[in-house]
Motif scaffolding. Structure first.
Motif, PDB file in Angstrom:
ATOM      1  N   ASN A  31      33.093  13.579  38.183  1.00  0.00           N
ATOM      2  CA  ASN A  31      33.715  14.439  39.329  1.00  0.00           C
ATOM      3  C   ASN A  31      33.560  13.578  40.601  1.00  0.00           C
ATOM      4  O   ASN A  31      34.625  14.114  41.207  1.00  0.00           O
ATOM      5  CB  ASN A  31      32.485  15.652  39.327  1.00  0.00           C
ATOM      6  CG  ASN A  31      33.033  16.746  38.451  1.00  0.00           C
ATOM      7  OD1 ASN A  31      34.107  16.760  37.765  1.00  0.00           O
ATOM      8  ND2 ASN A  31      32.124  17.621  38.278  1.00  0.00           N
ATOM      9  N   PHE A  32      32.640  12.822  40.973  1.00  0.00           N
ATOM     10  CA  PHE A  32      32.720  12.269  42.294  1.00  0.00           C
ATOM     11  C   PHE A  32      33.898  11.347  42.285  1.00  0.00           C
ATOM     12  O   PHE A  32      34.362  11.105  43.278  1.00  0.00           O
ATOM     13  CB  PHE A  32      31.450  11.116  42.489  1.00  0.00           C
ATOM     14  CG  PHE A  32      30.295  12.114  43.085  1.00  0.00           C
ATOM     15  CD1 PHE A  32      30.536  12.270  44.352  1.00  0.00           C
ATOM     16  CD2 PHE A  32      29.218  12.439  42.598  1.00  0.00           C
ATOM     17  CE1 PHE A  32      29.512  13.113  45.017  1.00  0.00           C
ATOM     18  CE2 PHE A  32      28.373  13.262  42.942  1.00  0.00           C
ATOM     19  CZ  PHE A  32      28.346  13.533  44.406  1.00  0.00           C
ATOM     20  N   LEU A 167      39.131  31.932  30.960  1.00  0.00           N
ATOM     21  CA  LEU A 167      38.847  31.836  32.271  1.00  0.00           C
ATOM     22  C   LEU A 167      37.932  33.149  32.728  1.00  0.00           C
ATOM     23  O   LEU A 167      38.245  34.146  32.007  1.00  0.00           O
ATOM     24  CB  LEU A 167      40.044  32.022  33.130  1.00  0.00           C
ATOM     25  CG  LEU A 167      40.945  30.520  33.020  1.00  0.00           C
ATOM     26  CD1 LEU A 167      41.998  30.472  34.116  1.00  0.00           C
ATOM     27  CD2 LEU A 167      39.923  29.251  33.282  1.00  0.00           C
ATOM     28  N   TRP A 168      36.969  32.735  33.291  1.00  0.00           N
ATOM     29  CA  TRP A 168      36.202  33.926  33.666  1.00  0.00           C
ATOM     30  C   TRP A 168      36.356  34.496  35.358  1.00  0.00           C
ATOM     31  O   TRP A 168      37.083  33.626  35.751  1.00  0.00           O
ATOM     32  CB  TRP A 168      34.764  33.535  33.866  1.00  0.00           C
ATOM     33  CG  TRP A 168      34.037  33.267  32.502  1.00  0.00           C
ATOM     34  CD1 TRP A 168      34.523  32.745  31.277  1.00  0.00           C
ATOM     35  CD2 TRP A 168      32.568  33.385  32.284  1.00  0.00           C
ATOM     36  NE1 TRP A 168      33.558  32.622  30.453  1.00  0.00           N
ATOM     37  CE2 TRP A 168      32.424  33.006  31.049  1.00  0.00           C
ATOM     38  CE3 TRP A 168      31.531  33.592  32.917  1.00  0.00           C
ATOM     39  CZ2 TRP A 168      31.278  32.839  30.368  1.00  0.00           C
ATOM     40  CZ3 TRP A 168      30.354  33.570  32.206  1.00  0.00           C
ATOM     41  CH2 TRP A 168      30.153  33.296  31.135  1.00  0.00           C
ATOM     42  N   PHE A 169      36.298  35.680  35.502  1.00  0.00           N
ATOM     43  CA  PHE A 169      36.331  36.212  36.946  1.00  0.00           C
ATOM     44  C   PHE A 169      34.968  35.752  37.707  1.00  0.00           C
ATOM     45  O   PHE A 169      33.829  36.050  37.121  1.00  0.00           O
ATOM     46  CB  PHE A 169      36.525  37.556  36.806  1.00  0.00           C
ATOM     47  CG  PHE A 169      36.306  38.114  38.440  1.00  0.00           C
ATOM     48  CD1 PHE A 169      37.397  38.144  39.281  1.00  0.00           C
ATOM     49  CD2 PHE A 169      34.935  38.567  38.851  1.00  0.00           C
ATOM     50  CE1 PHE A 169      37.343  38.738  40.429  1.00  0.00           C
ATOM     51  CE2 PHE A 169      34.793  38.762  40.154  1.00  0.00           C
ATOM     52  CZ  PHE A 169      36.056  38.846  41.184  1.00  0.00           C
ATOM     53  N   LEU A 170      34.890  34.814  38.718  1.00  0.00           N
ATOM     54  CA  LEU A 170      33.774  34.462  39.258  1.00  0.00           C
ATOM     55  C   LEU A 170      33.861  35.053  40.842  1.00  0.00           C
ATOM     56  O   LEU A 170      34.750  34.782  41.530  1.00  0.00           O
ATOM     57  CB  LEU A 170      33.744  32.881  39.611  1.00  0.00           C
ATOM     58  CG  LEU A 170      33.632  32.206  38.188  1.00  0.00           C
ATOM     59  CD1 LEU A 170      33.725  30.611  38.261  1.00  0.00           C
ATOM     60  CD2 LEU A 170      32.467  32.644  37.288  1.00  0.00           C
ATOM     61  N   ILE A 265      29.721  29.269  31.683  1.00  0.00           N
ATOM     62  CA  ILE A 265      31.158  29.208  32.385  1.00  0.00           C
ATOM     63  C   ILE A 265      32.089  27.928  31.959  1.00  0.00           C
ATOM     64  O   ILE A 265      31.516  26.911  31.932  1.00  0.00           O
ATOM     65  CB  ILE A 265      30.814  29.055  33.996  1.00  0.00           C
ATOM     66  CG1 ILE A 265      29.961  30.369  34.232  1.00  0.00           C
ATOM     67  CG2 ILE A 265      32.059  28.990  34.587  1.00  0.00           C
ATOM     68  CD1 ILE A 265      29.645  30.190  35.922  1.00  0.00           C
ATOM     69  N   PRO A 266      33.240  28.105  31.747  1.00  0.00           N
ATOM     70  CA  PRO A 266      34.269  27.180  31.259  1.00  0.00           C
ATOM     71  C   PRO A 266      34.072  25.901  32.264  1.00  0.00           C
ATOM     72  O   PRO A 266      33.941  26.075  33.363  1.00  0.00           O
ATOM     73  CB  PRO A 266      35.502  27.757  31.474  1.00  0.00           C
ATOM     74  CG  PRO A 266      35.208  28.984  31.193  1.00  0.00           C
ATOM     75  CD  PRO A 266      34.035  29.416  31.687  1.00  0.00           C
ATOM     76  N   PRO A 267      34.011  24.671  31.617  1.00  0.00           N
ATOM     77  CA  PRO A 267      33.860  23.464  32.444  1.00  0.00           C
ATOM     78  C   PRO A 267      34.887  23.227  33.335  1.00  0.00           C
ATOM     79  O   PRO A 267      34.741  22.722  34.595  1.00  0.00           O
ATOM     80  CB  PRO A 267      33.762  22.248  31.234  1.00  0.00           C
ATOM     81  CG  PRO A 267      33.496  23.047  30.031  1.00  0.00           C
ATOM     82  CD  PRO A 267      33.886  24.477  30.086  1.00  0.00           C
ATOM     83  N   SER A 268      36.073  23.687  33.093  1.00  0.00           N
ATOM     84  CA  SER A 268      37.197  23.404  34.025  1.00  0.00           C
ATOM     85  C   SER A 268      37.001  24.380  35.340  1.00  0.00           C
ATOM     86  O   SER A 268      37.364  23.917  36.355  1.00  0.00           O
ATOM     87  CB  SER A 268      38.792  23.892  33.421  1.00  0.00           C
ATOM     88  OG  SER A 268      38.739  25.343  33.075  1.00  0.00           O
ATOM     89  N   PHE A 273      35.323  24.123  41.403  1.00  0.00           N
ATOM     90  CA  PHE A 273      34.769  24.672  42.421  1.00  0.00           C
ATOM     91  C   PHE A 273      33.895  23.364  43.307  1.00  0.00           C
ATOM     92  O   PHE A 273      33.721  23.203  44.232  1.00  0.00           O
ATOM     93  CB  PHE A 273      33.891  25.708  42.413  1.00  0.00           C
ATOM     94  CG  PHE A 273      32.575  25.854  41.441  1.00  0.00           C
ATOM     95  CD1 PHE A 273      32.899  26.534  40.293  1.00  0.00           C
ATOM     96  CD2 PHE A 273      31.501  25.241  41.772  1.00  0.00           C
ATOM     97  CE1 PHE A 273      31.771  26.721  39.360  1.00  0.00           C
ATOM     98  CE2 PHE A 273      30.536  25.186  40.871  1.00  0.00           C
ATOM     99  CZ  PHE A 273      30.741  25.973  39.861  1.00  0.00           C
ATOM    100  N   PHE A 274      33.733  22.306  42.223  1.00  0.00           N
ATOM    101  CA  PHE A 274      33.289  21.040  42.881  1.00  0.00           C
ATOM    102  C   PHE A 274      34.188  20.455  43.669  1.00  0.00           C
ATOM    103  O   PHE A 274      33.797  19.938  44.834  1.00  0.00           O
ATOM    104  CB  PHE A 274      32.563  20.307  41.654  1.00  0.00           C
ATOM    105  CG  PHE A 274      31.882  18.787  42.138  1.00  0.00           C
ATOM    106  CD1 PHE A 274      30.637  18.793  42.486  1.00  0.00           C
ATOM    107  CD2 PHE A 274      32.847  17.888  42.233  1.00  0.00           C
ATOM    108  CE1 PHE A 274      30.089  17.331  42.945  1.00  0.00           C
ATOM    109  CE2 PHE A 274      32.630  16.514  42.658  1.00  0.00           C
ATOM    110  CZ  PHE A 274      31.196  16.662  42.922  1.00  0.00           C
TER     111      PHE A 274
END
Length: 626
Positions: A31-32, A167-170, A265-268, A273-274
């Protein structure tokens, strides 16, 4: 809604559960590696030396509010203050050819305003979730209720389902304590799985409460959590999905309840959000500048958060100075902190001033640790003390683990500590530990109690004698005061944020937003400390008017004293010669405002300057600068 204690739980912006639980999934080399590396700006040349006259200039030197005739800036710092003649003579001699700025009548130049307790990276990451908070700018939304929010959730869930059914609603920021009260104003709305199912079944729904104490999920999300392979061991106390659903009612609380949900939560979406935190950090800093802020103190920094901030500052122009407290909630945390500077002597971005110990939750989240139970449901709820153990989850004296940690920080290492304490018993435990372990109250070590929400007069006397100062989340009075008074505490709400009493004891106080718990805005915090009006109900009036403070005291709390509390007065908080040229120009003087309620927070910030460089302006040209 039941509250089950789990050691290490997190209930507010001071300790973000998402970052804590997902640190191994979010703060990865992969991610970094995806974060931007290209600078988005060129290093700006210092502006021409300049002198400012006219209007009202209040440099707040030594905390004094008196105005002066002129001020000179050069090479990123203040070089001279005094009368117009004195400053002009100095500038003529030292900086010939300097520019002049004449403020318009009523415009007021102040030191840059300070947010002494915020949370940068956690707030930025949650800004990638759908905003369900109660605020429009710095004002409570008039239609903040479950019906309005339900329409937002249903619409977004339907859209997600049509795009990608995985996808989830967050959502973030949901706050029942700021919704209309129920049962003759004696109860908060209960958010549970049945309520969320009635709103939508189109997509999995996962919403983090504003207090960060609870995740609310619908049946679709709970089913995915139950069946997620990595949760087999975490959920082995439940006999079946129906048992899981019946016991939790979709209210997943503290680390034990929240961890399985966040893992599922899905990894994508987690990566998203990162990676977007860069965009939201810029938005936070831009908002801060637009509200006159030039210095922010992050009250809960860890290694991963610092790495993100450092990566951001490597490619983006820094427009706010940043101090921080390093999270230290265990002896293991303490063992990892090396060479802590006491006090810091040279400014650098993300300098460290304190270690941070988080002892309880949030009062509006019903998890601040209390001596008496909350008035509203659930019954017999005293909140949560994070250092309690499984044999005694409602300790009557400071627990052993807390005392051991405080002994090592305060007595052995003699490091400044910020203790998060909201409930009255948590505040008392903090004071008890300081009494036991401060070796010399006159040594000048600047210990703080953060929020310090519910206190007694004796607490304040003890804090003064110990050299401990409070930082008040003043939005507890302005935004949540009505709910505290009517449903959560009753008469006990008069113990909230005893600003005037603390000042009468001779303490220095500060005001903070705990952003994202409440909006950024030192002028708003000034206003709420001056008026103490409860904003959730037009007819609610003032909460304990004896604790109102003066305009001058409030200004000191967001400038000079805030810098002092953060070990930053040698750089900022006042405009004495040698300090940074960090200042704000307001359209009017907050000290002479006759009717501050709902007005002081809206004073126009004309310009914000950091190191002699303008970082925010409402005008296109530098009118008056020649």
């Amino acid at each position: 809604m039941e509250h089950h204690h789990h050691h290490g739980c997190a209930h507010c912006a001071c300790s973000n559960p998402i970052l804590n639980i997902l640190k191994d999934q979010l703060f990865t080399p992969e991610n970094f590696a995806k974060l931007p590396k290209q600078k988005t700006f060129k290093k700006e040349e210092q502006t021409q030396p300049f002198m400012v006259t006219g209007g009202i200039i209040r440099p707040m030197i030594n905390g004094a509010v008196e105005s002066i005739g002129a001020i000179g800036f050069a090479e990123g710092v203040v070089v001279k203050t005094g009368t117009k003649e004195e400053v002009a003579a100095f500038m003529d001699d030292a900086y010939p050819g300097y520019a002049s700025r004449i403020l318009e009548e009523g415009q007021t130049l102040l030191p840059g305003l300070i947010e002494p307790h915020i949370h940068l990276v956690p707030t930025a990451m949650l800004m990638g979730w759908t905003n369900l908070d109660a605020f429009e700018g710095q004002v409570l939304k008039p239609d903040y209720n479950i019906d309005t929010l339900g329409k937002i959730i249903a619409k977004e869930a339907k859209k997600l389902a049509s795009l990608d059914p995985t996808l989830w609603f967050l959502g973030s920021g949901l706050d029942p304590a700021l919704m209309p009260l129920l049962k003759n104003n004696k109860e908060l709305l209960t958010i549970d799985i049945d309520l969320l199912d009635s709103i939508t079944t189109d997509a999995p729904v996962c919403i983090i409460a504003a207090s960060m104490h609870t995740l609310y999920v619908n049946t679709k999300a709970l089913w995915l959590i139950w069946n997620f392979p990595g949760n087999i061991d975490l959920l082995n106390t439940y006999s079946s999905f129906n048992d899981y659903k019946e016991q939790t009612k979709g209210q997943l609380q503290e680390s034990a309840g929240m961890t399985p949900a966040l893992k599922a939560i899905p990894p994508s979406q987690k990566a998203d959000f990162f990676l977007k935190s860069f965009l939201y950090l810029k938005q936070i800093f831009d908002t801060a500048n637009s509200r006159g802020v030039t210095f922010m103190h992050d009250a809960g920094m860890n290694k991963g958060q610092q790495e993100i901030l450092e990566a951001y500052l490597a490619v983006n122009k820094g427009t706010v100075r940043i101090g921080a407290a390093e999270v230290c909630n265990s002896m293991d945390d303490l063992s990892k902190i090396k060479d802590f500077p006491v006090p810091p002597t040279v400014y650098k971005d993300i300098y460290k001033s304190h270690v941070k110990v988080i002892t309880d939750g949030s009062n509006q989240g019903l998890t601040g640790y209390q001596s008496d139970p909350y008035l509203c449901n659930p019954a017999h709820n005293y909140g949560v003390y994070n250092f309690a153990d499984k044999y005694d989850d409602k300790p009557l004296i400071p627990p052993k683990d807390f005392r051991q940690l405080m002994q090592e920080i305060v007595k052995v290492k003699q490091w400044p500590v910020m203790i998060h304490a909201n409930g009255d018993r948590a505040v008392q435990f903090a004071i008890d530990a300081f009494k036991e372990f401060i070796p010399d109250p006159s040594s000048g070590v600047r210990h703080r109690i953060e929020h310090c929400s519910l206190a007694t007069q004796q607490n304040l006397i003890d804090m003064k004698n110990l050299g401990v100062s409070p930082s008040f989340l003043i939005g507890h009075v302005g935004y949540w005061g009505y709910a505290f008074q009517e449903a959560i505490f009753g008469e006990k709400s008069n113990m909230l944020d005893l600003c005037n009493s603390a000042l009468q004891q001779g303490m220095r106080i500060t005001l903070h937003s705990d952003n994202s718990v409440s909006p950024l805005g030192p002028l708003r915090m000034m206003e709420q400390s001056i008026t103490r009006k409860m904003e959730a109900n037009d007819e609610a009036g003032v909460l304990n008017g004896a604790e109102c403070i003066t305009h001058e005291q409030a200004l000191r709390a967001i400038t000079y004293d805030a810098a002092w509390q953060c070990y930053a007065e040698q750089w900022t908080g006042s405009l004495k010669a040698g300090n940074f040229a960090d200042f704000v120009v307001l359209a009017q003087d907050p000290l002479t405002m006759k009717n501050p309620f709902m007005n002081m927070r809206n004073i126009e910030v004309v310009e914000t300057w950091v190191a002699g460089v303008k970082v925010y302006s409402t005008v296109l040209e530098e009118a008056g600068m020649v």
